[in-house]
Enzyme design. Structure first.
Site, PDB file in Angstrom:
ATOM      1  N   GLY A  11     -13.296   4.523 -18.170  1.00 34.86           N
ATOM      2  CA  GLY A  11     -12.096   5.352 -18.201  1.00 34.86           C
ATOM      3  C   GLY A  11     -10.872   4.460 -18.089  1.00 34.86           C
ATOM      4  O   GLY A  11     -10.655   3.820 -17.052  1.00 34.86           O
ATOM      5  N   LEU A  12     -10.094   4.379 -19.175  1.00 30.35           N
ATOM      6  CA  LEU A  12      -8.907   3.510 -19.172  1.00 30.35           C
ATOM      7  C   LEU A  12      -7.650   4.335 -19.444  1.00 30.35           C
ATOM      8  O   LEU A  12      -6.855   4.027 -20.316  1.00 30.35           O
ATOM      9  CB  LEU A  12      -9.057   2.399 -20.221  1.00 30.35           C
ATOM     10  CG  LEU A  12     -10.160   1.363 -19.943  1.00 30.35           C
ATOM     11  CD1 LEU A  12     -10.297   0.388 -21.118  1.00 30.35           C
ATOM     12  CD2 LEU A  12      -9.884   0.592 -18.652  1.00 30.35           C
ATOM     13  N   GLY A  13      -7.513   5.428 -18.693  1.00 35.18           N
ATOM     14  CA  GLY A  13      -6.312   6.261 -18.813  1.00 35.18           C
ATOM     15  C   GLY A  13      -5.253   5.778 -17.833  1.00 35.18           C
ATOM     16  O   GLY A  13      -5.118   4.575 -17.594  1.00 35.18           O
ATOM     17  N   GLY A  16      -7.161   3.959 -14.801  1.00 35.72           N
ATOM     18  CA  GLY A  16      -7.988   2.826 -15.251  1.00 35.72           C
ATOM     19  C   GLY A  16      -7.144   1.677 -15.776  1.00 35.72           C
ATOM     20  O   GLY A  16      -7.359   0.509 -15.418  1.00 35.72           O
ATOM     21  N   GLU A 131     -11.425   6.080  -1.799  1.00 34.95           N
ATOM     22  CA  GLU A 131     -10.102   6.237  -1.174  1.00 34.95           C
ATOM     23  C   GLU A 131      -9.103   6.915  -2.100  1.00 34.95           C
ATOM     24  O   GLU A 131      -8.272   7.728  -1.660  1.00 34.95           O
ATOM     25  CB  GLU A 131      -9.569   4.866  -0.741  1.00 34.95           C
ATOM     26  CG  GLU A 131      -8.275   4.910   0.026  1.00 34.95           C
ATOM     27  CD  GLU A 131      -8.376   5.755   1.285  1.00 34.95           C
ATOM     28  OE1 GLU A 131      -7.873   6.890   1.228  1.00 34.95           O
ATOM     29  OE2 GLU A 131      -8.930   5.305   2.297  1.00 34.95           O
ATOM     30  N   ILE A 138      -2.558   6.876  -0.103  1.00 39.14           N
ATOM     31  CA  ILE A 138      -2.591   6.939   1.371  1.00 39.14           C
ATOM     32  C   ILE A 138      -4.004   6.582   1.859  1.00 39.14           C
ATOM     33  O   ILE A 138      -4.974   7.186   1.401  1.00 39.14           O
ATOM     34  CB  ILE A 138      -2.248   8.360   1.883  1.00 39.14           C
ATOM     35  CG1 ILE A 138      -0.859   8.788   1.404  1.00 39.14           C
ATOM     36  CG2 ILE A 138      -2.346   8.423   3.399  1.00 39.14           C
ATOM     37  CD1 ILE A 138      -0.507  10.219   1.796  1.00 39.14           C
ATOM     38  N   LYS A 207      -9.976  18.022  -2.532  1.00 34.59           N
ATOM     39  CA  LYS A 207      -9.631  16.975  -1.555  1.00 34.59           C
ATOM     40  C   LYS A 207      -9.863  17.482  -0.134  1.00 34.59           C
ATOM     41  O   LYS A 207     -10.384  16.761   0.715  1.00 34.59           O
ATOM     42  CB  LYS A 207      -8.174  16.556  -1.754  1.00 34.59           C
ATOM     43  CG  LYS A 207      -7.945  15.845  -3.086  1.00 34.59           C
ATOM     44  CD  LYS A 207      -6.476  15.801  -3.454  1.00 34.59           C
ATOM     45  CE  LYS A 207      -6.225  15.000  -4.719  1.00 34.59           C
ATOM     46  NZ  LYS A 207      -4.888  15.190  -5.273  1.00 34.59           N
TER      47      LYS A 207
HETATM   48  N1  NAD Z   1      -3.503  10.207 -12.282  1.00 30.59           N
HETATM   49  C1  NAD Z   1      -3.478  10.174 -10.978  1.00 30.59           C
HETATM   50  O1  NAD Z   1      -2.431  10.081 -10.364  1.00 30.59           O
HETATM   51  C2  NAD Z   1      -4.762  10.246 -10.200  1.00 30.59           C
HETATM   52  C3  NAD Z   1      -4.703  10.054  -8.813  1.00 30.59           C
HETATM   53  C4  NAD Z   1      -5.878  10.103  -8.057  1.00 30.59           C
HETATM   54  C5  NAD Z   1      -7.064  10.354  -8.689  1.00 30.59           C
HETATM   55  N2  NAD Z   1      -7.090  10.546 -10.052  1.00 30.59           N
HETATM   56  C6  NAD Z   1      -8.396  10.760 -10.657  1.00 30.59           C
HETATM   57  O2  NAD Z   1      -8.701   9.606 -11.415  1.00 30.59           O
HETATM   58  C7  NAD Z   1      -9.493   9.947 -12.542  1.00 30.59           C
HETATM   59  C8  NAD Z   1      -8.798   9.495 -13.807  1.00 30.59           C
HETATM   60  O3  NAD Z   1      -7.535  10.096 -13.858  1.00 30.59           O
HETATM   61  P1  NAD Z   1      -6.409   9.668 -14.912  1.00 30.59           P
HETATM   62  O4  NAD Z   1      -5.156  10.307 -14.453  1.00 30.59           O
HETATM   63  O5  NAD Z   1      -6.459   8.216 -15.143  1.00 30.59           O
HETATM   64  O6  NAD Z   1      -6.933  10.459 -16.187  1.00 30.59           O
HETATM   65  P2  NAD Z   1      -6.678  10.125 -17.722  1.00 30.59           P
HETATM   66  O7  NAD Z   1      -6.962  11.359 -18.482  1.00 30.59           O
HETATM   67  O8  NAD Z   1      -5.366   9.451 -17.908  1.00 30.59           O
HETATM   68  O9  NAD Z   1      -7.825   9.030 -17.992  1.00 30.59           O
HETATM   69  C9  NAD Z   1      -9.169   9.337 -18.134  1.00 30.59           C
HETATM   70  C10 NAD Z   1      -9.672   8.481 -19.257  1.00 30.59           C
HETATM   71  O10 NAD Z   1     -11.085   8.632 -19.371  1.00 30.59           O
HETATM   72  C11 NAD Z   1     -11.398   8.602 -20.749  1.00 30.59           C
HETATM   73  N3  NAD Z   1     -12.706   9.209 -21.005  1.00 30.59           N
HETATM   74  C12 NAD Z   1     -13.003  10.517 -21.189  1.00 30.59           C
HETATM   75  N4  NAD Z   1     -14.308  10.668 -21.427  1.00 30.59           N
HETATM   76  C13 NAD Z   1     -14.843   9.436 -21.395  1.00 30.59           C
HETATM   77  C14 NAD Z   1     -16.154   8.939 -21.586  1.00 30.59           C
HETATM   78  N5  NAD Z   1     -17.167   9.743 -21.869  1.00 30.59           N
HETATM   79  N6  NAD Z   1     -16.359   7.610 -21.467  1.00 30.59           N
HETATM   80  C15 NAD Z   1     -15.344   6.767 -21.188  1.00 30.59           C
HETATM   81  N7  NAD Z   1     -14.056   7.180 -21.022  1.00 30.59           N
HETATM   82  C16 NAD Z   1     -13.830   8.511 -21.113  1.00 30.59           C
HETATM   83  C17 NAD Z   1     -10.267   9.358 -21.425  1.00 30.59           C
HETATM   84  O11 NAD Z   1     -10.165   9.028 -22.782  1.00 30.59           O
HETATM   85  C18 NAD Z   1      -9.065   8.893 -20.606  1.00 30.59           C
HETATM   86  O12 NAD Z   1      -8.442   7.780 -21.194  1.00 30.59           O
HETATM   87  C19 NAD Z   1      -9.707  11.453 -12.420  1.00 30.59           C
HETATM   88  O13 NAD Z   1     -10.885  11.694 -11.709  1.00 30.59           O
HETATM   89  C20 NAD Z   1      -8.501  11.911 -11.618  1.00 30.59           C
HETATM   90  O14 NAD Z   1      -8.733  13.109 -10.934  1.00 30.59           O
HETATM   91  C21 NAD Z   1      -5.971  10.491 -10.808  1.00 30.59           C
HETATM   92  N1  HSE Z   2      -3.366  15.451 -10.102  1.00 33.49           N
HETATM   93  C1  HSE Z   2      -3.449  14.868  -8.803  1.00 33.49           C
HETATM   94  C2  HSE Z   2      -3.673  13.391  -8.904  1.00 33.49           C
HETATM   95  C3  HSE Z   2      -3.926  12.728  -7.556  1.00 33.49           C
HETATM   96  O1  HSE Z   2      -5.171  13.105  -7.050  1.00 33.49           O
HETATM   97  C4  HSE Z   2      -2.163  15.145  -8.054  1.00 33.49           C
HETATM   98  O2  HSE Z   2      -1.173  15.548  -8.674  1.00 33.49           O
HETATM   99  O3  HSE Z   2      -2.147  15.000  -6.840  1.00 33.49           O
HETATM  100 NA    NA Z   3      -6.280   7.965  -0.373  1.00 34.63          NA
END
Ligand code: NAD
Ligand code: HSE
Ligand code: NA
EC number: 1.1.1.3
Length: 437
Positions: A11-13, A16, A131, A138, A207
């Site tokens: 996952g490189l969103g 990542g 975490e 946090i 959470k």
């Molecule tokens: N964005 C935040 O602030 C934040 C904060 C805390 C936790 N999270 C958690 O982190 C995780 C990722 O969040 P994000 O905001 O980076 O999401 P995002 O949608 O930006 O990134 C997720 C990535 O996973 C990729 N993906 C989807 N299916 C896939 C597969 N089968 N194989 C490989 N890659 C795949 C997508 O193309 C996407 O690029 C989630 O569980 C989210 O709840 C996000």
């Molecule tokens: N979508 C979540 C990301 C962090 O878990 C938020 O807004 O708090």
């Molecule tokens: Na935390």
């Protein structure tokens, strides 16, 4: 120096890509701190050709996250895909079965499958670190799991969703519409892939269920949470709250009661002077009340690429510092098999103050009829005012009640009675008030 720690990231969103970037930028510092280098050796993502602004030269590409998870070429699998099921779950399971440490930011997965995953991790003697899954950057998991050992926790509550707090803050401070604020939160990378999880409270509930398990030693029970989101909160509520000395926050609350543990997520009025009311924008805050320590409040960035990457990298660094054969602490603070079944306290027994906003026909006697219904249900009022708001339409008026401590059952019955009396011209709004220092 020990061998490099080989990290595979799926996952490189938003998160990542930030993790890859920061690991590279802080390579030398992390090597000094951990006594060994940390190297991203492999990644799995959906689109190989997408420009993410990160350097992936020399990094092995996997089309399938599950194949990366099981690969013998990594020591740690970092899951940043998201979702409670599907590839994220299968890949984490594959990594644990392969004897790899796992780091994840996926609270949906942990809230649904945390217990089963913890059992595998503990059986395999590997770390499952998460975490970033609760309150973003946090360090609340580390605090509850390690620093509060021996404390008995009575209540844990907080602002656990950055997107919802960002929306409520901007609606209050800039009088913007709900939709505009949400669009900005999405653009800034705060929101979940499906933002209804943020605004309807599901993400906060995920959470909270994790914090409840850590706080009370119970099995995670995500479906036993009373849930209300912020999509019904209007400018009228925000304005009335402010006039009464309150601010509206989406809180997750878990509290030990005589009949069990109460877990609830809902918009909440907190006194404007309280610390939690000063927590604005994407910032999160968690309060933990314990017998030995007293009240602890941690506050900081709850979402966003870098803030979340900070927590993920802290988890990876802990793994880099651990040594083979070292006995790891249990995933949820107590061995997964010893977590006790969760016993739910009924929401109807909840006790607290309430804010009730009613839109009624502008007729003589309505005000008195409403006051009588509250008395019938033994609800004592802190205030009842006819509100000079411009939100009620022609021929209507707004009545705002603030109750002293009462029960949820009494409030529901009183509102039902008032509705049955036929005075209301709009849906009643009920917002719980939370005691907060
Ligand atoms: N964005 C935040 O602030 C934040 C904060 C805390 C936790 N999270 C958690 O982190 C995780 C990722 O969040 P994000 O905001 O980076 O999401 P995002 O949608 O930006 O990134 C997720 C990535 O996973 C990729 N993906 C989807 N299916 C896939 C597969 N089968 N194989 C490989 N890659 C795949 C997508 O193309 C996407 O690029 C989630 O569980 C989210 O709840 C996000
Ligand atoms: N979508 C979540 C990301 C962090 O878990 C938020 O807004 O708090
Ligand atoms: Na935390």
């Amino acid at each position: 120096m020990a061998e490099t720690l080989r990290v595979g990231i799926a996952g490189l969103g938003t998160v990542g890509a930030s993790v890859v970037r920061v690991l590279k930028e802080k390579e030398a510092e992390l090597t000094r701190q951990c006594g060994r280098s940390i190297t991203v050796t492999a990644v799995a993502a959906r689109d190989k050709n997408r420009d993410r602004g990160i350097d992936l030269s020399g990094v092995e590409w996997f089309d399938d996250a599950r194949a990366l998870a099981a690969s013998g070429k990594i020591d740690v699998f970092v899951e940043l895909i998201g979702g409670a099921n599907g590839v994220a779950r299968e890949a984490v399971e594959a990594a644990l079965h392969a004897g790899h440490h796992v780091v994840t930011a996926n609270k949906a997965l942990l809230s649904q499958q945390g217990l089963a995953l913890a059992e595998i991790a503990e059986e395999k003697g590997v770390l499952l670190n998460y975490e970033a899954a609760v309150a973003g950057g946090i360090p609340i998991i580390k605090t509850m799991r390690e620093s509060l050992a021996g404390n008995t926790i009575n209540r844990v509550f907080g602002i656990l969703n950055g997107t919802a707090n960002y929306i409520l803050t901007r609606m209050e401070q800039e009088k913007l519409s709900f939709e505009d604020c949400l669009a900005d939160a999405q653009r800034l990378g705060y929101a979940e892939a499906d933002p209804t999880f943020d605004i309807e409270g599901n993400d906060t509930a995920h959470k909270l269920s994790i914090l409840t398990s850590l706080a009370f030693g119970t099995q995670i029970s995500p479906d036993d949470i009373y849930l209300e989101g912020i999509s019904n909160i209007t400018q009228a509520d925000i304005q009335a709250a402010s006039e009464l000395g309150y601010r509206i926050k989406l809180l997750g609350v878990a509290v030990r009661t005589e009949s069990g543990i109460e877990q609830r997520v809902h918009p909440t009025m907190v006194p404007t002077a309280s610390v939690i009311a000063q927590v604005h924008g994407v910032t999160n805050a968690v309060t933990v009340e314990t017998d030995i320590l007293g009240e602890l409040l941690l506050s900081g960035p709850g979402a966003g690429g870098n803030a979340t990457a900070s927590a993920v990298i802290g988890d990876i660094a802990d793994i880099a510092k651990s040594r083979p054969g070292f006995q790891h602490g249990p995933v949820f603070g107590r061995p997964a098999r010893e977590l006790t079944p969760y016993q739910r306290a009924r929401m109807r027994s909840h006790e607290g103050g309430y804010f009730i906003r009613l839109t009624v026909d502008d007729r003589l006697g309505v005000f008195a009829a409403i006051a009588t219904r509250m008395a019938d249900n033994r609800i004592s009022l802190e205030s009842i005012v006819q509100h000079a708001s411009n939100h009620a339409g022609e021929g209507q008026k707004t009545i705002i009640l603030v109750t002293h401590e009462t029960t949820e059952a009494a409030v529901r019955k009183a509102v039902e009675d008032i509705t049955a009396d036929g005075h209301l011209t709009d849906k009643p709004q009920v917002i719980r008030i939370e005691r907060a220092a």
